[in-house]
Motif scaffolding. Structure first.
Motif, PDB file in Angstrom:
ATOM      1  N   UNK B  14       0.807  -1.216   0.000  1.00  0.00           N
ATOM      2  CA  UNK B  14       0.000   0.000   0.000  1.00  0.00           C
ATOM      3  C   UNK B  14       0.842   1.269   0.000  1.00  0.00           C
ATOM      4  N   UNK B  15       2.157   1.139   0.270  1.00  0.00           N
ATOM      5  CA  UNK B  15       2.990   2.337   0.384  1.00  0.00           C
ATOM      6  C   UNK B  15       2.551   3.167   1.572  1.00  0.00           C
ATOM      7  N   UNK B  16       2.859   4.444   1.538  1.00  0.00           N
ATOM      8  CA  UNK B  16       2.547   5.326   2.670  1.00  0.00           C
ATOM      9  C   UNK B  16       1.175   5.970   2.479  1.00  0.00           C
ATOM     10  N   UNK B  17       0.167   5.109   2.326  1.00  0.00           N
ATOM     11  CA  UNK B  17      -1.202   5.594   2.140  1.00  0.00           C
ATOM     12  C   UNK B  17      -2.146   4.830   3.077  1.00  0.00           C
ATOM     13  N   UNK B  18      -3.284   5.426   3.425  1.00  0.00           N
ATOM     14  CA  UNK B  18      -4.222   4.771   4.360  1.00  0.00           C
ATOM     15  C   UNK B  18      -5.183   3.840   3.627  1.00  0.00           C
ATOM     16  N   UNK B  19      -4.640   2.859   2.942  1.00  0.00           N
ATOM     17  CA  UNK B  19      -5.442   2.023   2.054  1.00  0.00           C
ATOM     18  C   UNK B  19      -5.429   0.546   2.453  1.00  0.00           C
ATOM     19  N   UNK B  20      -5.130   0.264   3.710  1.00  0.00           N
ATOM     20  CA  UNK B  20      -5.025  -1.139   4.130  1.00  0.00           C
ATOM     21  C   UNK B  20      -6.336  -1.894   3.922  1.00  0.00           C
ATOM     22  N   UNK B  21      -7.468  -1.230   4.157  1.00  0.00           N
ATOM     23  CA  UNK B  21      -8.758  -1.901   4.005  1.00  0.00           C
ATOM     24  C   UNK B  21      -8.951  -2.347   2.555  1.00  0.00           C
ATOM     25  N   UNK B  57     -10.685  13.126   5.362  1.00  0.00           N
ATOM     26  CA  UNK B  57     -10.109  11.822   5.688  1.00  0.00           C
ATOM     27  C   UNK B  57     -10.165  10.929   4.456  1.00  0.00           C
ATOM     28  N   UNK B  59      -9.091   7.582   4.584  1.00  0.00           N
ATOM     29  CA  UNK B  59      -9.304   6.190   4.963  1.00  0.00           C
ATOM     30  C   UNK B  59     -10.783   5.824   4.955  1.00  0.00           C
ATOM     31  N   UNK B  60     -11.046   4.531   4.911  1.00  0.00           N
ATOM     32  CA  UNK B  60     -12.410   4.018   4.780  1.00  0.00           C
ATOM     33  C   UNK B  60     -12.672   2.979   5.867  1.00  0.00           C
ATOM     34  N   UNK B 156      -3.010   3.879  16.170  1.00  0.00           N
ATOM     35  CA  UNK B 156      -3.766   3.819  14.920  1.00  0.00           C
ATOM     36  C   UNK B 156      -4.421   2.459  14.785  1.00  0.00           C
ATOM     37  N   UNK B 157      -4.997   2.194  13.625  1.00  0.00           N
ATOM     38  CA  UNK B 157      -5.578   0.873  13.408  1.00  0.00           C
ATOM     39  C   UNK B 157      -5.276   0.397  11.983  1.00  0.00           C
ATOM     40  N   UNK B 158      -5.540  -0.867  11.756  1.00  0.00           N
ATOM     41  CA  UNK B 158      -5.045  -1.505  10.538  1.00  0.00           C
ATOM     42  C   UNK B 158      -5.978  -2.667  10.184  1.00  0.00           C
TER      43      UNK B 158
END
Lengths: 352, 216
Positions: B14-21, B57, B59-60, B156-158
């Motif tokens: 995902x790199x340095x982005x909030x895209x884990x979901x 924001x 993130x999702x 944070x969360x993941x």
């Protein structure tokens, strides 16, 4: 007796004239010490007890003496005030605790020459154009709270209380609000910002820094605290680490590892959202704050503090870097400038 | 221990982005479809934001992603490669074509969150999405074990995809999770999530259901 409004009108005109005469760059904080030097005044620092500063009008040996133990911001503010006495051709003046007098709020009873000097100091160090520039650096059009005022005062190199009042004089903040802010002792603002991480000596400053300060200079004093808040996405694996730090700048706390948390209500990154769905969001950014202490015994020097955001298993692939140039300025002692006047110091300010 | 790593698509980054979901949901979809086609994380971000968004924001939530992809189908990675363009851009032309989108399997939210539930869902052939609070140091251990005592600071969360779990009686109890930090992290991109960490820092679990009798 002149009113404060008249004093400000006169002072604003005098300050603008002196800015022009000295060709002072009003896109950067005003170097009042350099201005004093260029006017041929002796500038000296000494322990003065309850006295903030003195102005001695004595022809070629005219000079200004400042309390060496006060924070640099307060020294600059006092210097501006004493310079006001000089510009208005006042007689010799001994000024006691100027800031505390301002906070007490009995300013209406000040004599005319003190009103003029006070207003001059404010307009010389904080013309409206410079205030606007400082607010722009903070990312706001108008200050939102005392934290913004404190951050602005650090950038301007002025005292917190005087900055709050000048925001009213320049009509950037309504008078009642500015007065309320001005009555808050700066030590309370520092405590509110960093809690237990407040400097041991409350005369020291708390520098509130974020990503916008990348590659910017900071002029700190020994004993100051630097609070650096950067955005990080814990779900990405990328994490800030200190890649270069001198011995004189020591890490005291990391909000990701330690119990300590900064006060981020002033608009730090990753603020909690009030939206109902926010608690379900996964993977977003969360601010990370570091507290550094400038060694109380540090000598005058410029240091490079650097952080890199990378992954422990891929250290050569930083997604972001942050650098700060920390200029450490220990307290000034004795006569500073101009050197050509040093021979006159025996009959100079210390005689007052 | 059940271990379905061999059935997974390549580990993403995902790199340095909030895209884990988006990566976790994509990994789950790829596993159940088993058609060799990668699903677009960018499309999952877009679809989730059709359901809900919080101003400022990126993130999702897992629920938004699953609802969004159920409604709009899931475009292939080839149709919308990661970052080209990056959400909040709209679906590119290739991702609009029906031929490049796949329907998402049925899904549900599992309550309460538990290690036993992960084990049971995996045994039933389903894909389990696990949301966790992040204790940063716990995710940097050289043995790829994700563990921390309760009460640590978790800033944070993941979201990750569970692809294996110890059987009853095996000790220590842990689940194998597929991360989205590239194949260099952990064991070829996978980590071992301890029951203690799950029970101390777990947030939510969602399941993508395999069609038919998928019991394993």
């Amino acid at each position: 007796m002149i009113s404060w409004a008249d004093a400000h009108t006169q002072a604003a005109a005098q300050a603008a004239e002196l800015h022009a005469d000295l060709d002072i760059d009003l896109t950067q904080p005003v170097d009042v010490f350099a201005a004093i030097e260029r006017l041929g005044l002796v500038l000296a620092f000494a322990p003065l007890g309850k006295i903030s500063g003195l102005y001695i009008p004595r022809g070629r040996s005219a000079g200004i003496l400042l309390h060496q133990g006060h924070p640099r911001t307060r020294q600059r503010y006092t210097a501006g005030h004493e310079l006001g006495h000089h510009v208005f051709n006042h007689a010799a003046e001994v000024d006691l605790e100027l800031e505390e007098a301002l906070r007490r709020g009995d300013v209406e009873r000040w004599p005319d020459h003190e009103k003029q000097a006070e207003a001059f100091g404010a307009w010389f160090l904080m013309p409206r154009k410079l205030l606007r520039r400082g607010l722009k650096r903070l990312g706001v059009d108008r200050p939102r709270d005392p934290y913004d005022v404190y951050a602005l005062s650090l950038w301007l190199g002025t005292s917190y209380t005087a900055t709050a009042r000048q925001l009213s004089a320049t009509r950037l903040v309504d008078y009642p609000v500015a007065e309320q802010w001005a009555r808050i002792p700066p030590r309370n603002v520092k405590r509110a910002l960093v809690g237990e991480m407040v400097p041991d000596d409350l005369h020291n400053d708390v520098w509130w820094l974020d990503g916008g300060h990348h590659q910017q200079p900071v002029e700190a004093r020994p004993g100051d605290r630097l609070v650096l808040t950067l955005g990080e996405i814990p779900s990405s694996g990328f994490s800030w680490r200190i890649s270069a730090a001198p011995e004189e700048i020591k890490l005291l706390a990391d909000s990701y590892e330690d119990e300590w948390e900064p006060e981020l209500s002033q608009g730090g990154p990753g603020l909690d959202s009030e939206a109902d769905d926010a608690e379900e969001l996964i993977g977003g950014a969360h601010p990370r704050s570091f507290v550094f202490e400038v060694d109380p015994q540090a000598e005058r020097a410029i240091h490079h503090l650097a952080l890199a955001k990378d992954r422990a298993w891929e250290p050569d692939r930083a997604s972001e870097e942050f650098e700060l140039l920390v200029s450490i300025n220990p307290p000034l002692h004795g006569i500073q400038v101009p050197s050509s006047e040093l021979a006159l110091s025996g009959g100079g300010p210390t005689a007052a | 221990m059940s271990d379905f790593r061999a059935d997974q698509s390549p580990v993403g980054d995902q790199g340095d982005r909030p895209t884990c979901v988006a990566f976790a949901v994509g990994g789950a979809h790829e596993w159940l479809a088993a058609d060799g086609e990668l699903r677009s994380a960018e499309d999952a971000m877009w679809a989730a934001h059709q359901i809900g968004t919080v101003p400022g924001r990126e993130e999702i939530s897992v629920r938004w992603a699953l609802e969004g992809l159920s409604a709009h189908e899931h475009a292939s990675e080839q149709a919308w490669p990661y970052g080209t363009p990056q959400w909040p851009a709209g679906r590119p032309a290739a991702a609009l074509g029906c031929a490049n989108r796949r329907a998402l399997p049925a899904w549900l939210r599992l309550q309460p969150l538990s290690f036993t539930a992960i084990r049971e869902q995996l045994a039933a052939g389903n894909a389990v999405l696990v949301s966790l609070r992040v204790v940063p140091a716990a995710w940097r251990r050289p043995d790829a074990t994700i563990d921390a005592e309760p009460g640590r600071k978790a800033p944070g969360n993941h979201a990750v995809l569970a692809v294996g779990a110890t059987k009853p009686g095996e000790d220590p109890e842990r689940a194998i999770v597929k991360n989205s930090w590239g194949p260099q992290w952990g064991r070829d991109g996978y980590g071992y999530l301890t029951r203690r960490y799950l029970e101390s820092y777990g947030v939510r679990m969602h399941v993508l259901e395999r069609e038919g009798d998928g019991a394993r």
